[in-house]
Design a protein around this motif. Structure first.
Motif, PDB file in Angstrom:
ATOM      1  N   LEU A  13       7.275  69.205  -3.597  1.00  0.00           N
ATOM      2  CA  LEU A  13       7.378  67.943  -2.869  1.00  0.00           C
ATOM      3  C   LEU A  13       8.739  67.820  -2.179  1.00  0.00           C
ATOM      4  N   PHE A  14       9.784  68.242  -2.863  1.00  0.00           N
ATOM      5  CA  PHE A  14      11.140  68.157  -2.311  1.00  0.00           C
ATOM      6  C   PHE A  14      11.276  69.060  -1.082  1.00  0.00           C
ATOM      7  N   VAL A  15      10.814  70.300  -1.200  1.00  0.00           N
ATOM      8  CA  VAL A  15      10.913  71.230  -0.077  1.00  0.00           C
ATOM      9  C   VAL A  15      10.049  70.760   1.090  1.00  0.00           C
ATOM     10  N   GLY A  16       8.850  70.268   0.784  1.00  0.00           N
ATOM     11  CA  GLY A  16       7.995  69.725   1.839  1.00  0.00           C
ATOM     12  C   GLY A  16       8.647  68.557   2.547  1.00  0.00           C
ATOM     13  N   GLY A  17       9.343  67.717   1.779  1.00  0.00           N
ATOM     14  CA  GLY A  17      10.074  66.597   2.379  1.00  0.00           C
ATOM     15  C   GLY A  17      11.209  67.072   3.264  1.00  0.00           C
ATOM     16  N   LEU A  18      11.919  68.119   2.833  1.00  0.00           N
ATOM     17  CA  LEU A  18      12.994  68.670   3.655  1.00  0.00           C
ATOM     18  C   LEU A  18      12.471  69.200   4.989  1.00  0.00           C
ATOM     19  N   VAL A  19      11.318  69.837   4.956  1.00  0.00           N
ATOM     20  CA  VAL A  19      10.746  70.418   6.175  1.00  0.00           C
ATOM     21  C   VAL A  19      10.409  69.321   7.182  1.00  0.00           C
ATOM     22  N   PHE A  20       9.696  68.291   6.731  1.00  0.00           N
ATOM     23  CA  PHE A  20       9.368  67.187   7.640  1.00  0.00           C
ATOM     24  C   PHE A  20      10.627  66.416   8.030  1.00  0.00           C
ATOM     25  N   GLY A  21      11.550  66.282   7.092  1.00  0.00           N
ATOM     26  CA  GLY A  21      12.800  65.592   7.379  1.00  0.00           C
ATOM     27  C   GLY A  21      13.598  66.279   8.462  1.00  0.00           C
ATOM     28  N   ALA A  22      13.543  67.614   8.507  1.00  0.00           N
ATOM     29  CA  ALA A  22      14.245  68.356   9.550  1.00  0.00           C
ATOM     30  C   ALA A  22      13.699  68.017  10.932  1.00  0.00           C
ATOM     31  N   VAL A  23      12.376  67.891  11.022  1.00  0.00           N
ATOM     32  CA  VAL A  23      11.760  67.514  12.305  1.00  0.00           C
ATOM     33  C   VAL A  23      12.138  66.090  12.677  1.00  0.00           C
ATOM     34  N   TYR A  24      12.070  65.175  11.700  1.00  0.00           N
ATOM     35  CA  TYR A  24      12.479  63.785  11.966  1.00  0.00           C
ATOM     36  C   TYR A  24      13.912  63.731  12.483  1.00  0.00           C
ATOM     37  N   ALA A  25      14.782  64.527  11.877  1.00  0.00           N
ATOM     38  CA  ALA A  25      16.202  64.491  12.228  1.00  0.00           C
ATOM     39  C   ALA A  25      16.435  64.921  13.674  1.00  0.00           C
ATOM     40  N   LEU A  26      15.753  65.981  14.102  1.00  0.00           N
ATOM     41  CA  LEU A  26      15.940  66.454  15.474  1.00  0.00           C
ATOM     42  C   LEU A  26      15.470  65.423  16.488  1.00  0.00           C
ATOM     43  N   VAL A  27      14.331  64.794  16.216  1.00  0.00           N
ATOM     44  CA  VAL A  27      13.834  63.761  17.137  1.00  0.00           C
ATOM     45  C   VAL A  27      14.722  62.527  17.069  1.00  0.00           C
ATOM     46  N   ALA A  28      15.200  62.208  15.867  1.00  0.00           N
ATOM     47  CA  ALA A  28      16.063  61.033  15.688  1.00  0.00           C
ATOM     48  C   ALA A  28      17.340  61.146  16.492  1.00  0.00           C
ATOM     49  N   LEU A  29      17.808  62.370  16.723  1.00  0.00           N
ATOM     50  CA  LEU A  29      19.042  62.550  17.481  1.00  0.00           C
ATOM     51  C   LEU A  29      18.921  61.974  18.888  1.00  0.00           C
ATOM     52  N   GLY A  30      17.732  62.113  19.496  1.00  0.00           N
ATOM     53  CA  GLY A  30      17.525  61.557  20.821  1.00  0.00           C
ATOM     54  C   GLY A  30      17.643  60.045  20.829  1.00  0.00           C
ATOM     55  N   TYR A  31      17.082  59.399  19.808  1.00  0.00           N
ATOM     56  CA  TYR A  31      17.194  57.942  19.703  1.00  0.00           C
ATOM     57  C   TYR A  31      18.650  57.525  19.515  1.00  0.00           C
ATOM     58  N   THR A  32      19.331  58.209  18.623  1.00  0.00           N
ATOM     59  CA  THR A  32      20.675  57.778  18.253  1.00  0.00           C
ATOM     60  C   THR A  32      21.679  58.034  19.380  1.00  0.00           C
TER      61      THR A  32
END
Length: 331
Positions: A13-32
């Motif tokens: 679950l932790f590793v799966g969360g990291l994987v999706f979190g990495a995608v969220y982070a890259l997209v979040a950079l555009g917003y921020t």
């Protein structure tokens, strides 16, 4: 029972969360980044990401990659698809800035008007992709474009094999090379973007406009160019995130950007909107919280857990986990 399930499967679950979190982070950079410079939420950024997912699939079709593509050929194919995706998303982001935002900024329109323009642009881009078959037919290009416009409102799957090999185990969970590629690639690109903003002359210009647009203009900073570059960087990273997302999920559709865009915006706010490193932290925290929450309460509670976490963070720390703004970023 569910708590025991989380304990037994914590690493997966932790590793799966990291994987999706990495995608969220890259997209979040555009917003921020856009918020840091313009104090504007670019709600159309989710569609910038969505275009990248389609570009990934179309690029693989273009070079003939399929389930038989393996080894080095597969790596090169995915690398080519990521470049095409980044260029596509970067182009869409620049188009958005030129058509939806720049005319309003030149006229000194209120932020609310720009926000409404962003929402409108989001729907236009989404529906344009969903109606690409009808548009191609109206222009007489349906036979030329073929499968690129076929079944416009249905899911579009990645044509290559998504079966990856286990590289090592952590407490019984096999970490695959796909997990490693997604997390490492996301972190590397975030670090490069962060260093670009902090170390380069263009980055200093972005920080100057974020801190004080009027004074930076008096000092010779071209704010229009800075805004363009800001949108471009966000688009390029969204395109990279789109390819990584397709590696993990394997399918996209014309409205695929909506939910992920909301999650990425949540990650940006969670980490501290306007803070580059906060976007990375917020993405990972959100992804892990979602994954653990889904394991504890069930998959249907995944989004609920994410937004409850956001509310709790903002109640106790309204500026997010890392509240420093883009304009105050230190070199």
């Amino acid at each position: 029972m569910q708590f025991q399930y989380v304990l037994d499967n914590f690493v997966s679950l932790f590793v799966g969360g990291l994987v999706f979190g990495a995608v969220y982070a890259l997209v979040a950079l555009g917003y921020t980044m856009v918020y840091g410079v313009l104090q504007l939420i670019n709600f159309a950024h989710s569609e910038v990401f969505m275009f990248g997912t389609f570009a990934t699939v179309w690029a693989l079709w273009l070079i003939g990659a399929d389930t038989s593509t393996m080894g080095v050929a597969l790596v090169l194919s995915l690398a080519f698809a990521m470049v095409v995706s980044m260029v596509t998303s970067g182009g869409v982001a620049l188009l958005l800035e030129r058509v939806a935002y720049r005319p309003l900024l030149k006229r000194g329109a209120p932020r609310l008007v720009a926000l409404i323009s962003a929402i409108g642009a989001s729907f236009v881009l989404s529906e344009a992709m969903g109606l690409r078959g009808a548009i191609a037919s109206a222009l007489g290009l349906e036979s030329v474009l073929g499968r690129y416009v076929a079944r416009s409102r249905e899911n579009l799957g990645l044509p290559t094999d998504r079966t990856f090999t286990v590289q090592f185990e952590i407490f019984g969970y096999g970490v695959t090379n796909r997990d490693i590629i997604i997390v490492v690639a996301a972190v590397l690109m975030m670090v490069l973007a962060d260093q670009f903003i902090r170390r380069t002359r263009t980055g200093r210009g972005i920080r100057a406009v974020a801190q004080d647009p009027e004074t930076s203009s008096l000092m010779g900073v071209n704010s229009t160019r800075v805004i363009q570059i800001t949108f471009l960087i966000g688009g390029l990273l969204a395109g990279a995130a789109a390819t990584l997302y397709m590696l993990q999920v394997g399918a996209t559709r014309y409205n695929a950007g909506f939910i992920l865009g909301v999650k990425a915006f949540t990650a940006a706010v969670l980490g501290g909107i306007g803070n580059l490193r906060g976007a990375l932290l917020g993405g990972f925290v959100l992804g892990i919280a979602e994954s653990l929450g889904a394991g504890l309460f069930g998959g249907e509670w995944r989004s609920v857990v994410a937004f409850v976490l956001l509310v709790l963070i903002l109640l106790f720390r309204p500026t997010g986990l890392l509240g420093e703004s883009l304009g105050k970023a230190r070199a």
